[in-house]
Design a protein around this motif. Structure first.
Motif, PDB file in Angstrom:
ATOM      1  N   ALA B 413       0.819  -1.213   0.000  1.00  0.00           N
ATOM      2  CA  ALA B 413       0.000   0.000   0.000  1.00  0.00           C
ATOM      3  C   ALA B 413       0.851   1.260   0.000  1.00  0.00           C
ATOM      4  N   ARG B 414       1.934   1.226   0.764  1.00  0.00           N
ATOM      5  CA  ARG B 414       2.781   2.425   0.834  1.00  0.00           C
ATOM      6  C   ARG B 414       3.443   2.705  -0.520  1.00  0.00           C
ATOM      7  N   ILE B 415       3.901   1.639  -1.187  1.00  0.00           N
ATOM      8  CA  ILE B 415       4.525   1.832  -2.507  1.00  0.00           C
ATOM      9  C   ILE B 415       3.480   2.372  -3.477  1.00  0.00           C
ATOM     10  N   GLY B 416       2.258   1.825  -3.398  1.00  0.00           N
ATOM     11  CA  GLY B 416       1.177   2.312  -4.256  1.00  0.00           C
ATOM     12  C   GLY B 416       0.906   3.790  -4.026  1.00  0.00           C
ATOM     13  N   GLY B 448      -1.333  14.299   2.842  1.00  0.00           N
ATOM     14  CA  GLY B 448      -2.154  13.127   2.520  1.00  0.00           C
ATOM     15  C   GLY B 448      -1.332  11.846   2.569  1.00  0.00           C
ATOM     16  N   PHE B 449      -0.093  11.902   2.031  1.00  0.00           N
ATOM     17  CA  PHE B 449       0.771  10.725   2.014  1.00  0.00           C
ATOM     18  C   PHE B 449       1.139  10.299   3.432  1.00  0.00           C
ATOM     19  N   LEU B 450       1.496  11.282   4.284  1.00  0.00           N
ATOM     20  CA  LEU B 450       1.863  10.958   5.667  1.00  0.00           C
ATOM     21  C   LEU B 450       0.668  10.364   6.415  1.00  0.00           C
ATOM     22  N   ALA B 451      -0.525  10.939   6.191  1.00  0.00           N
ATOM     23  CA  ALA B 451      -1.723  10.438   6.871  1.00  0.00           C
ATOM     24  C   ALA B 451      -2.018   9.004   6.439  1.00  0.00           C
ATOM     25  N   PHE B 452      -1.857   8.728   5.133  1.00  0.00           N
ATOM     26  CA  PHE B 452      -2.110   7.377   4.632  1.00  0.00           C
ATOM     27  C   PHE B 452      -1.098   6.389   5.227  1.00  0.00           C
ATOM     28  N   ASN B 453       0.172   6.826   5.308  1.00  0.00           N
ATOM     29  CA  ASN B 453       1.226   6.002   5.890  1.00  0.00           C
ATOM     30  C   ASN B 453       0.890   5.616   7.332  1.00  0.00           C
ATOM     31  N   ALA B 454       0.425   6.603   8.106  1.00  0.00           N
ATOM     32  CA  ALA B 454       0.070   6.354   9.506  1.00  0.00           C
ATOM     33  C   ALA B 454      -1.115   5.394   9.592  1.00  0.00           C
ATOM     34  N   VAL B 456      -1.964   3.056   7.381  1.00  0.00           N
ATOM     35  CA  VAL B 456      -1.530   1.698   7.026  1.00  0.00           C
ATOM     36  C   VAL B 456      -0.760   1.071   8.184  1.00  0.00           C
ATOM     37  N   SER B 457       0.100   1.862   8.830  1.00  0.00           N
ATOM     38  CA  SER B 457       0.877   1.339   9.965  1.00  0.00           C
ATOM     39  C   SER B 457      -0.058   0.861  11.065  1.00  0.00           C
ATOM     40  N   ARG B 458      -1.078   1.689  11.379  1.00  0.00           N
ATOM     41  CA  ARG B 458      -2.003   1.327  12.458  1.00  0.00           C
ATOM     42  C   ARG B 458      -2.791   0.067  12.068  1.00  0.00           C
ATOM     43  N   ALA B 461      -0.653  -3.006  12.394  1.00  0.00           N
ATOM     44  CA  ALA B 461      -0.406  -3.351  13.794  1.00  0.00           C
ATOM     45  C   ALA B 461      -1.590  -4.125  14.378  1.00  0.00           C
ATOM     46  N   THR B 462      -2.805  -3.756  13.955  1.00  0.00           N
ATOM     47  CA  THR B 462      -3.989  -4.427  14.503  1.00  0.00           C
ATOM     48  C   THR B 462      -4.357  -5.672  13.712  1.00  0.00           C
ATOM     49  N   ASN B 463      -3.915  -5.735  12.432  1.00  0.00           N
ATOM     50  CA  ASN B 463      -4.318  -6.845  11.572  1.00  0.00           C
ATOM     51  C   ASN B 463      -3.119  -7.371  10.775  1.00  0.00           C
TER      52      ASN B 463
END
Lengths: 191, 469
Positions: B413-416, B448-454, B456-458, B461-463
């Motif tokens: 997702a991050r690369i996308g 927007g990119f930083l928010a998306f990164n955060a 995906v990380s969260r 972590a949960t899934n």
């Protein structure tokens, strides 16, 4: 014997065969090869694997193209050498069809331009370097350059590449200045 | 042991006992290791049983990067030091002494390697590495020095070729990672050098045909990886070297194959399409289930090939490069190498599809786009249709990579998201907008990119998990 040991033994044998084949090739040329001496010039250069060497340029490298030589690209040619009264060998004839003889060498020819309407070629020799190993002092390097540079002809001194020819192939044996090996010249000046 | 320490309530004593226990185990393991060869000879245990016992009660880990590096570095230092010591007096020795100095180390290192090999499984990995590397250096030194002593008319590429050929069996027999890496680097250097000869001289006289030789030489590593049992895997560093070798070698072969009269006017140019196909072959290289399940960081062939394909695809979103790409398609199709690459990519793609590796398929599809776009491009349209197609393909791939993450597969997702951001930045840089508008747009995209990164990380972590792609 385990398979790894068999592989190792075969590899060890091959590791000896490669350098020994080179020595065998040298000895064959020395025993059966025809001696020829070609006028040359040289400059000092360096090979990362084999150390210092003299990069040779042979006076016979520029020739007129043989009649049936193709227009483009590199072409193998067979040069017949003949020794003059002065002991220096020169190219007597060039052919694009394979020829044989004790003084025939297989070379690679490329078109290099035209002179007075005739096409000229440059020849690539199977040897182009003489390893000297010794680190030259600035004075010796200057002396060697004076004896071997392209513009040395005014001094009347001629440097000669001594080669052995066998079965269309050639091996450079030495470079002579005034009849003395350049290695001896360098060694003497270094002492 | 730890329970007893807990009862005693004395952490220091527990640690001491634990260390003593490890040391005792090591002593027992070493005793067992020393006994096993005799037991095997006397027929008390079979070779298979002895191997199992050695694996189970190993004295030390059977490999280890540090051991490999220590062995290899030590060997290289000794070899280099010897060469330097001899080189300073070289000219003063008569020929027979120089010859002895050239071939003597080869004999000695072969004897040492034979002794290490004779120790079988009990030989320490660093000893195997050091012996194999020293022997490899001795082989190279012997060949180079004999060539120098006898003034043999060999090119340096001839020496490198034979050095590689006669050294690679050491990597097989002694399972030496360092020799394998040296071999891969050697064949890469040789392939590039031979290709450059052809590219620079535009002829094939005295130049090896690397279209045949490079695949053959690369296959020389197969007896080590995956080995006769098809189970040996290179370590992370070796994988990277292997991937770089394959990529650089394929590009060199492509350059060699491209030198034809059609390409020589007005000057030599590497076909960008063939470069893409080479990268696609690398990205799609078939893996077993274990390999697919590994993280991306342990698959350098996917990272390198994918990065190259994405960078090239981003370049093709501009009209001029896209025009050149389309122009290269038909001349490339005249080459046998192009058809071979196409066949390999197609075969690998089928395997990847059956394994459900959709992410790598999406990246590799960039290489096929020119083949589809070239016949469909209207006459006189220049490179615009292909440039737009690449923009859309990049966008689609970015969406696929993000979507895979959200449908339970191992996406990227991050690369996308990074690709979408790059695309927008490239188009913004082109756009005829004021500097203020561009600046605000870049800030918005960055946020927007930083928010998306955060996000995906969260979510990860949960899934955690997800099936591999």
């Amino acid at each position: 014997m385990r398979p790894a040991s068999v592989v190792f033994a075969l590899a060890a044998l091959a590791q000896w065969l490669v350098p020994l084949a080179g020595i065998g090739q040298y000895e064959r040329f020395m025993a059966r090869g025809t001696v020829a001496r070609l006028e040359c010039s040289a400059s000092s250069s360096y090979d990362p694997l084999r150390g210092r060497y003299l990069d040779l340029w042979l006076a016979e490298s520029g020739q007129f193209a043989p009649r049936d030589m193709p227009e483009r690209g590199a072409v193998p040619v067979w040069a017949t050498l003949i020794a003059g009264d002065d002991g220096i060998s020169r190219i007597q004839s060039l052919s694009v069809t394979p020829t044989s003889g004790p003084s025939v060498i297989r070379l690679v020819a490329r078109h290099s331009g035209e002179s007075n309407g005739a096409k000229r070629i440059s020849l690539e020799w199977p040897f182009d370097r003489l390893y000297t190993a010794r680190r030259l002092t600035p004075e010796t390097a200057k002396f060697v350059a004076g004896r071997l540079s392209v513009g040395r002809y005014d001094s009347g001194k001629v440097a000669l590449a001594e080669i052995r020819i066998l079965d269309g192939r050639a091996l450079l044996v030495d470079v002579l200045v005034d009849g003395v090996s350049i290695r001896d010249v360098v060694r003497r000046r270094g002492e | 042991m730890e329970k007893r320490c807990g009862v005693a309530g004395h952490a220091g004593l527990g640690r001491a006992i634990s260390i003593r226990g490890r040391r005792m185990r090591l002593i027992h393991h070493r005793w067992l290791e020393e006994q096993l060869p005799a037991w095997e000879r006397e027929g008390l245990v079979t070779a298979e049983a002895a191997r199992t016992l050695r694996d189970r009660y190993a004295v030390e880990p059977p490999g280890g990067l540090v051991q490999m590096i220590v062995g290899a570095v030590g060997a290289v230092l000794i070899g280099t030091g010897l060469i330097a010591v001899l080189a300073c007096n070289w000219d003063d020795f008569p020929r027979w002494v120089r010859l002895a100095l050239a071939l003597g180390p080869l004999a000695v290192t072969q004897a040492v390697s034979w002794w290490v090999l004779g120790r079988g499984e009990t030989a320490k990995p660093w000893r195997r590495e050091a012996a194999a590397v020293l022997q490899t250096l001795a082989v190279g030194a012997a060949m180079a020095l004999v060539s120098q002593i006898y003034n043999l008319p060999e090119k340096w590429t001839d020496i490198v070729f034979w050095w590689c050929v006669v050294s690679v069996p050491l990597a097989w027999a002694m399972r030496s990672q360092a020799v394998a890496i040296a071999y891969l680097l050697g064949i890469t250097v040789w392939t590039v050098a031979e290709s450059l000869k052809r590219v620079n001289l535009h002829d094939a006289i005295n130049v090896a045909d690397v279209r045949i030789w490079f695949p053959v030489l690369l296959a020389g590593i197969l007896p080590l990886w995956p080995g006769p049992d098809l189970r040996q895997r290179p370590r992370a560093g070796s994988r990277l070297v292997l991937a770089v070798t394959a990529l650089v070698g394929l590009l060199a072969v492509t350059a060699y194959a491209t030198v034809r009269p059609a390409f020589m006017m007005p000057s030599f140019r590497l076909s960008p399409w063939l470069v893409m196909l080479s990268a696609a072959a690398l990205v799609l290289f078939p893996l077993d289930r274990g390999g697919i399940a590994e993280p991306l960081a342990r698959k350098p062939q996917v990272v390198l090939g994918g990065l190259m394909l994405v960078v090239l695809a981003l370049m093709e979103t501009y009209e001029r490069p896209a025009r050149d790409l389309v122009a290269a398609v038909w001349p490339s199709l005249q080459l046998h190498w192009c058809w071979l690459l196409l066949a390999v990519v197609a075969g690998f793609a089928v395997v990847a599809f059956r394994q459900g590796r959709f992410a790598v398929l999406a990246v590799a599809s960039f290489a096929i786009l020119p083949l589809l776009a070239a016949p469909l491009s209207p006459q006189g349209a220049g490179g615009w249709p292909v440039a737009i197609a690449y923009s859309l393909a990049l966008l689609a791939m970015a969406i696929v990579l993000i979507a895979l993450e959200f449908v339970g597969r191992q996406g990227a997702a991050r690369i996308g998201a990074a690709m979408i951001m790059l695309l927008v930045i490239l188009r913004m840089a082109d756009a005829d907008l004021s500097l203020l508008a561009k600046g605000i747009a870049f800030i918005v995209i960055g946020c927007g990119f930083l928010a998306f990164n955060a996000f995906v990380s969260r979510r990860r972590a949960t899934n955690p998990g997800g099936s591999p792609a």
